[in-house]
Design an enzyme around this catalytic site. Structure first.
Site, PDB file in Angstrom:
ATOM      1  N   PRO A 181      41.929  46.157  35.332  1.00 15.52           N
ATOM      2  CA  PRO A 181      41.028  46.659  35.658  1.00 15.52           C
ATOM      3  C   PRO A 181      39.796  46.439  36.607  1.00 15.52           C
ATOM      4  CG  PRO A 181      41.201  46.773  33.373  1.00 15.52           C
ATOM      5  CD  PRO A 181      41.738  45.670  33.853  1.00 15.52           C
ATOM      6  N   GLU A 182      39.803  46.982  37.756  1.00 19.58           N
ATOM      7  CA  GLU A 182      38.849  46.578  38.776  1.00 19.58           C
ATOM      8  C   GLU A 182      37.654  47.526  38.928  1.00 19.58           C
ATOM      9  OE1 GLU A 182      40.822  45.615  42.442  1.00 19.58           O
ATOM     10  OE2 GLU A 182      42.345  44.933  41.606  1.00 19.58           O
ATOM     11  N   HIS A 228      45.503  45.793  18.476  1.00 16.13           N
ATOM     12  CA  HIS A 228      44.736  45.060  19.494  1.00 16.13           C
ATOM     13  C   HIS A 228      43.527  45.695  19.631  1.00 16.13           C
ATOM     14  CE1 HIS A 228      48.571  42.779  20.633  1.00 16.13           C
ATOM     15  NE2 HIS A 228      48.983  43.877  20.871  1.00 16.13           N
ATOM     16  N   ARG A 231      45.665  41.261  25.809  1.00 17.00           N
ATOM     17  CA  ARG A 231      45.774  39.757  25.972  1.00 17.00           C
ATOM     18  C   ARG A 231      44.623  39.151  25.793  1.00 17.00           C
ATOM     19  NH1 ARG A 231      47.960  40.015  32.204  1.00 17.00           N
ATOM     20  NH2 ARG A 231      48.531  37.799  31.484  1.00 17.00           N
ATOM     21  N   LYS A 257      32.501  30.140  58.515  1.00 16.03           N
ATOM     22  CA  LYS A 257      33.577  30.241  57.520  1.00 16.03           C
ATOM     23  C   LYS A 257      35.043  30.231  58.124  1.00 16.03           C
ATOM     24  CE  LYS A 257      30.779  31.001  53.965  1.00 16.03           C
ATOM     25  NZ  LYS A 257      30.651  29.921  53.017  1.00 16.03           N
TER      26      LYS A 257
END
Length: 270
Positions: A2-3, A91, A110, A151
């Site tokens: 999930p983002e 879960h 997980r 950078k």
């Protein structure tokens, strides 16, 4: 994983069921997440009212009068609202039982997620050093340009750094760089201010669209079958390596950068 858009859609889905509700009890079936759930968390939450549900980066905040619960969905976690009293599955590690008869249930196969307590979440080590939100006024091309000077890192890695800006995960970095016409391997310090303005707008556009589509394609946040389906977004390049570019028909190239799939157009992105 999930983002940011999925986490924001989760926040929007659960907030109406949780905000203003008293917590009648907390059931912890497995405390062994990425970090152990504090043993005293049920005691801290008992009888408190969830004043608001907020998000920072990919963390969800359950704000109470005495502090904040910090929740992360990890690699595969979800939060849903149970109204039918359905039994917990294998879960389902945490239940927050609310006074309205509903239960906020955390599922994490997980166990890479977390449930932590903080008296002041803004000072928590996981939160305090995060960069700006990508949809906030603080974030823009000028911000990226200033932080990028000198950078040598690739631009894709640069915009995925949570100290630079939060929430630009792998999928969204691919999509935003394509929209901005920037090669993912170009050095961050070698990109002009004008191109950073385009990139910042592409990031905002991509994430806004993903949040909107997430909100319309989630199945439901209520009852036992209400696991987020997340969004079925129409991606321009991610997952389409080896197919024609949607802009110029050049075959999209797929490479690995930092063990992540990276797809770009060798003609459109420079």
């Amino acid at each position: 994983m999930p983002e940011l858009p999925e986490v924001e859609t989760t926040r929007q889905g659960i907030a109406p069921h949780c905000e203003g509700q008293k917590i009648n009890g907390v059931v912890i079936r497995n405390a062994r997440l990425r970090w152990p759930i504090p043993e005293d968390l049920p005691e801290r939450l008992q009888g408190q009212v969830i004043r608001s549900v907020d998000r920072r980066a990919k963390y969800l905040f359950l704000h109470l009068d005495g502090g904040t619960v910090i929740v992360h969905l990890g690699m595969s976690g979800s939060l849903r609202v149970i109204t039918d009293g359905s039994p917990a599955a294998a879960h389902d590690h945490v239940d927050v039982c609310l006074a309205n008869g509903r239960t906020l249930r955390f599922n994490d196969p997980r166990r890479f997620g977390c449930w932590l307590w903080s008296d002041d979440c803004t000072l928590h080590p996981l939160i305090r050093d995060l960069g700006p939100e990508p949809l906030s006024p603080e974030f823009g091309g000028a911000w990226l340009f200033r932080l990028s000077r000198g950078k040598q890192s690739p631009i894709k890695s640069f915009i995925m750094d949570n100290h630079v800006v939060v929430g630009v995960g792998n999928i969204y970095a691919n999509e935003a760089l394509f929209k901005a016409g920037i090669h993912p391997k170009r050095k961050a310090g070698r990109i002009s201010l004008d191109r950073y303005h385009r990139l910042a707008e592409a990031i905002k556009e991509t994430l806004s669209a993903a949040i909107l589509m997430g909100g319309t394609t989630l199945r439901d946040f209520v009852n036992s079958d209400g696991k987020p389906g997340y969004f079925a977004q129409s991606l321009l390049v991610y997952g389409h390596g080896g197919t024609p570019c949607p802009e110029c028909a050049t075959v999209l190239k797929e490479i690995r950068m930092n063990n992540r799939s990276t797809v770009y157009c060798p003609r459109c992105q420079r």
